[in-house]
Design a protein around this motif. Sequence first.
Motif, mmCIF file in Angstrom:
data_model
loop_
_atom_site.group_PDB
_atom_site.id
_atom_site.type_symbol
_atom_site.label_atom_id
_atom_site.label_comp_id
_atom_site.label_asym_id
_atom_site.label_seq_id
_atom_site.Cartn_x
_atom_site.Cartn_y
_atom_site.Cartn_z
ATOM 1 N N GLY A 52 9.839 -10.051 -0.855
ATOM 2 C CA GLY A 52 9.589 -10.553 0.473
ATOM 3 C C GLY A 52 9.060 -9.506 1.695
ATOM 4 N N HIS A 53 8.404 -8.442 0.975
ATOM 5 C CA HIS A 53 7.482 -7.662 2.026
ATOM 6 C C HIS A 53 6.294 -7.770 1.737
ATOM 7 C CE1 HIS A 53 11.487 -6.099 2.942
ATOM 8 N NE2 HIS A 53 11.034 -5.206 3.804
ATOM 9 N N LEU A 54 5.495 -7.262 2.573
ATOM 10 C CA LEU A 54 3.927 -7.478 2.316
ATOM 11 C C LEU A 54 3.422 -5.858 2.167
ATOM 12 C CD1 LEU A 54 3.088 -9.825 5.414
ATOM 13 C CD2 LEU A 54 2.623 -10.125 2.877
ATOM 14 N N CYS A 55 2.372 -5.746 1.430
ATOM 15 C CA CYS A 55 1.860 -4.118 1.332
ATOM 16 C C CYS A 55 0.294 -4.370 1.458
ATOM 17 C CB CYS A 55 2.274 -3.870 -0.080
ATOM 18 S SG CYS A 55 1.621 -2.248 -0.453
ATOM 19 N N ARG A 56 -0.238 -3.383 2.006
ATOM 20 C CA ARG A 56 -1.763 -3.660 2.589
ATOM 21 C C ARG A 56 -2.434 -2.248 2.049
ATOM 22 N NH1 ARG A 56 -3.673 -5.155 8.513
ATOM 23 N NH2 ARG A 56 -2.942 -7.234 7.849
ATOM 24 N N LEU A 57 -3.322 -2.256 1.279
ATOM 25 C CA LEU A 57 -4.129 -1.068 0.981
ATOM 26 C C LEU A 57 -5.464 -1.008 1.912
ATOM 27 C CD1 LEU A 57 -4.172 -1.487 -2.840
ATOM 28 C CD2 LEU A 57 -2.413 -0.507 -1.481
ATOM 29 N N VAL A 58 -5.517 0.153 2.617
ATOM 30 C CA VAL A 58 -6.816 0.230 3.559
ATOM 31 C C VAL A 58 -7.939 1.108 3.556
ATOM 32 C CG1 VAL A 58 -6.864 0.332 6.249
ATOM 33 C CG2 VAL A 58 -4.718 -0.557 5.268
ATOM 34 N N ILE A 59 -8.936 0.988 3.565
ATOM 35 C CA ILE A 59 -10.108 1.747 3.670
ATOM 36 C C ILE A 59 -9.988 2.849 4.944
ATOM 37 C CG2 ILE A 59 -12.549 2.274 3.655
ATOM 38 C CD1 ILE A 59 -11.449 1.323 1.180
ATOM 39 N N PHE A 204 -6.736 -4.907 1.769
ATOM 40 C CA PHE A 204 -6.523 -5.816 0.649
ATOM 41 C C PHE A 204 -4.843 -5.537 0.858
ATOM 42 C CE2 PHE A 204 -5.002 -6.702 -3.655
ATOM 43 C CZ PHE A 204 -5.852 -7.603 -3.958
ATOM 44 N N GLU A 205 -4.318 -7.155 0.992
ATOM 45 C CA GLU A 205 -2.946 -7.178 1.333
ATOM 46 C C GLU A 205 -2.195 -8.217 0.185
ATOM 47 O OE1 GLU A 205 -1.396 -7.494 5.391
ATOM 48 O OE2 GLU A 205 -1.045 -9.613 4.652
ATOM 49 N N PHE A 206 -1.014 -7.863 -0.285
ATOM 50 C CA PHE A 206 -0.395 -8.789 -0.921
ATOM 51 C C PHE A 206 1.355 -8.766 -0.483
ATOM 52 C CE2 PHE A 206 -0.456 -4.556 -3.156
ATOM 53 C CZ PHE A 206 0.710 -4.392 -3.353
ATOM 54 N N PHE A 207 1.935 -10.002 -1.158
ATOM 55 C CA PHE A 207 3.147 -10.502 -0.638
ATOM 56 C C PHE A 207 3.969 -10.014 -2.104
ATOM 57 C CE2 PHE A 207 6.578 -13.406 -0.724
ATOM 58 C CZ PHE A 207 7.214 -13.037 0.071
ATOM 59 N N ALA A 208 4.979 -9.254 -1.910
ATOM 60 C CA ALA A 208 5.799 -8.880 -3.131
ATOM 61 C C ALA A 208 6.787 -9.991 -3.363
ATOM 62 C CB ALA A 208 6.624 -7.792 -2.996
ATOM 63 N N GLU A 209 6.672 -10.748 -4.572
ATOM 64 C CA GLU A 209 7.514 -12.026 -4.967
ATOM 65 C C GLU A 209 8.582 -11.380 -5.791
ATOM 66 O OE1 GLU A 209 6.690 -14.725 -4.358
ATOM 67 O OE2 GLU A 209 4.500 -14.856 -4.145
ATOM 68 N N LEU A 210 8.741 -10.035 -5.979
ATOM 69 C CA LEU A 210 10.093 -9.408 -6.667
ATOM 70 C C LEU A 210 10.014 -8.255 -6.080
ATOM 71 C CD1 LEU A 210 9.229 -10.058 -10.535
ATOM 72 C CD2 LEU A 210 10.664 -11.657 -8.920
ATOM 73 N N ASP A 211 11.193 -7.510 -6.209
ATOM 74 C CA ASP A 211 11.274 -5.887 -5.906
ATOM 75 C C ASP A 211 10.335 -5.232 -6.811
ATOM 76 O OD1 ASP A 211 13.402 -6.443 -4.163
ATOM 77 O OD2 ASP A 211 14.969 -6.128 -5.306
ATOM 78 N N LEU A 212 9.496 -4.618 -6.189
ATOM 79 C CA LEU A 212 8.246 -4.033 -7.094
ATOM 80 C C LEU A 212 8.367 -2.463 -6.968
ATOM 81 C CD1 LEU A 212 5.435 -6.347 -6.330
ATOM 82 C CD2 LEU A 212 6.955 -6.453 -8.076
ATOM 83 N N LEU A 213 7.695 -2.056 -8.108
ATOM 84 C CA LEU A 213 7.156 -0.285 -7.921
ATOM 85 C C LEU A 213 5.782 -0.553 -8.052
ATOM 86 C CD1 LEU A 213 7.654 2.598 -7.685
ATOM 87 C CD2 LEU A 213 7.650 2.494 -10.374
ATOM 88 N N ILE A 243 -7.192 6.592 0.489
ATOM 89 C CA ILE A 243 -6.715 5.423 0.795
ATOM 90 C C ILE A 243 -5.383 5.311 1.594
ATOM 91 C CG2 ILE A 243 -6.077 2.923 -0.174
ATOM 92 C CD1 ILE A 243 -8.227 3.522 -2.369
ATOM 93 N N ALA A 244 -5.295 4.644 2.641
ATOM 94 C CA ALA A 244 -4.001 4.274 3.209
ATOM 95 C C ALA A 244 -3.092 3.217 2.600
ATOM 96 C CB ALA A 244 -4.398 4.347 4.772
ATOM 97 N N VAL A 245 -1.955 3.236 2.721
ATOM 98 C CA VAL A 245 -1.033 2.307 2.358
ATOM 99 C C VAL A 245 -0.046 2.062 3.455
ATOM 100 C CG1 VAL A 245 0.713 1.611 0.688
ATOM 101 C CG2 VAL A 245 -1.144 3.081 -0.146
ATOM 102 N N GLU A 246 0.263 0.786 3.618
ATOM 103 C CA GLU A 246 1.081 0.178 4.563
ATOM 104 C C GLU A 246 2.023 -0.720 4.142
ATOM 105 O OE1 GLU A 246 -2.232 0.688 8.245
ATOM 106 O OE2 GLU A 246 -1.296 -1.143 7.650
ATOM 107 N N VAL A 247 3.213 -0.672 4.410
ATOM 108 C CA VAL A 247 4.309 -1.791 4.041
ATOM 109 C C VAL A 247 4.994 -2.456 5.125
ATOM 110 C CG1 VAL A 247 6.505 -2.171 2.755
ATOM 111 C CG2 VAL A 247 4.746 -0.503 1.815
ATOM 112 N N TYR A 248 5.043 -3.490 5.012
ATOM 113 C CA TYR A 248 5.411 -4.311 6.399
ATOM 114 C C TYR A 248 6.637 -5.357 5.912
ATOM 115 C CZ TYR A 248 0.946 -3.263 8.596
ATOM 116 O OH TYR A 248 -0.090 -2.535 9.233
ATOM 117 N N ARG A 249 7.623 -5.585 7.021
ATOM 118 C CA ARG A 249 8.643 -6.523 6.604
ATOM 119 C C ARG A 249 7.973 -7.900 7.691
ATOM 120 N NH1 ARG A 249 12.687 -3.724 7.622
ATOM 121 N NH2 ARG A 249 12.590 -3.847 9.927
ATOM 122 N N PRO A 250 8.042 -8.886 7.037
ATOM 123 C CA PRO A 250 7.843 -10.075 8.071
ATOM 124 C C PRO A 250 8.880 -10.501 8.716
ATOM 125 C CG PRO A 250 7.207 -10.430 5.662
ATOM 126 C CD PRO A 250 7.906 -9.454 5.403
#
Length: 276
Positions: A52-59, A204-213, A243-250
Amino acid sequence: MGFPPAAYQPRPGSVLDVDRAFYGRLAGGGRDLVEEFVVPIRSGRAWPVPAGHLCRLVITPAGPQVGDLNIWNRHNPRERLWAARTRQLQSAHVSTYDRLWSNLPYLRPLVTITNDTLASYGVDADGGRVHDLLGSRCDPYVNRMLSDEDFDFHCHSNLVRAVLPFGLTEFDVHDVLNVFQCTGLNEEDKYFMKPSPARPGDFFEFFAELDLLCALSTCPGGDLSIPLWGPDARDPLEVCRPIAVEVYRPDEELLSGWQPPKSPRYQGMHGLRSES
């Protein structure tokens, strides 16, 4: 001349029919930043992304850089990204609303891509596209075979080091999604790589459908503008960037009605029969 239709044709209403309205709201809706970090050059890092969280990989402002992404079910690392089946169910290069699928016997979406600033790149004059599942990670074994030299910071090795703190090993590292990488097949049907078209701020951003590593390697080839192998090869250190990584809670209301996906309800025994 037209092309044959795709081999994998879903029935209407299958899990392949993505609810674009739902994921579009997630992409543009409210969210809270819960984690951020930068993966330095020629290194790797692993991190959990809750369902249920979003993860974004950023240049970063430093410039373009290719990243090699691995994904596992956080609670069962036997379930992991299956690049080959994702190529068949989605495409060899993925973008917004595509899903990354897990291996058998699980076969369900691990993530759904919600945003991709390089989606408009399309197909270039050489047939190159971005975010590929065609190739795999670079590794020290093939490097030794091609160059007769040892190098410890290929993507495979970076990912191996990254997952060790989570109890995983080299045997758990698997075929990747090459994020920000531009690739295709040449006239000899052989894999080619081109300089990354990404620019600072692209993501590039994706939504986690499961608890992920998740684990990401910043490729030692950098932006791939300098060949790693062949007659023109040299150390591309000068074009390696983080590369930067950001994790968001919608916002909670954006997730209304969403549930983690289930595996297909295959009821068979693969033709095996028990002797009573």
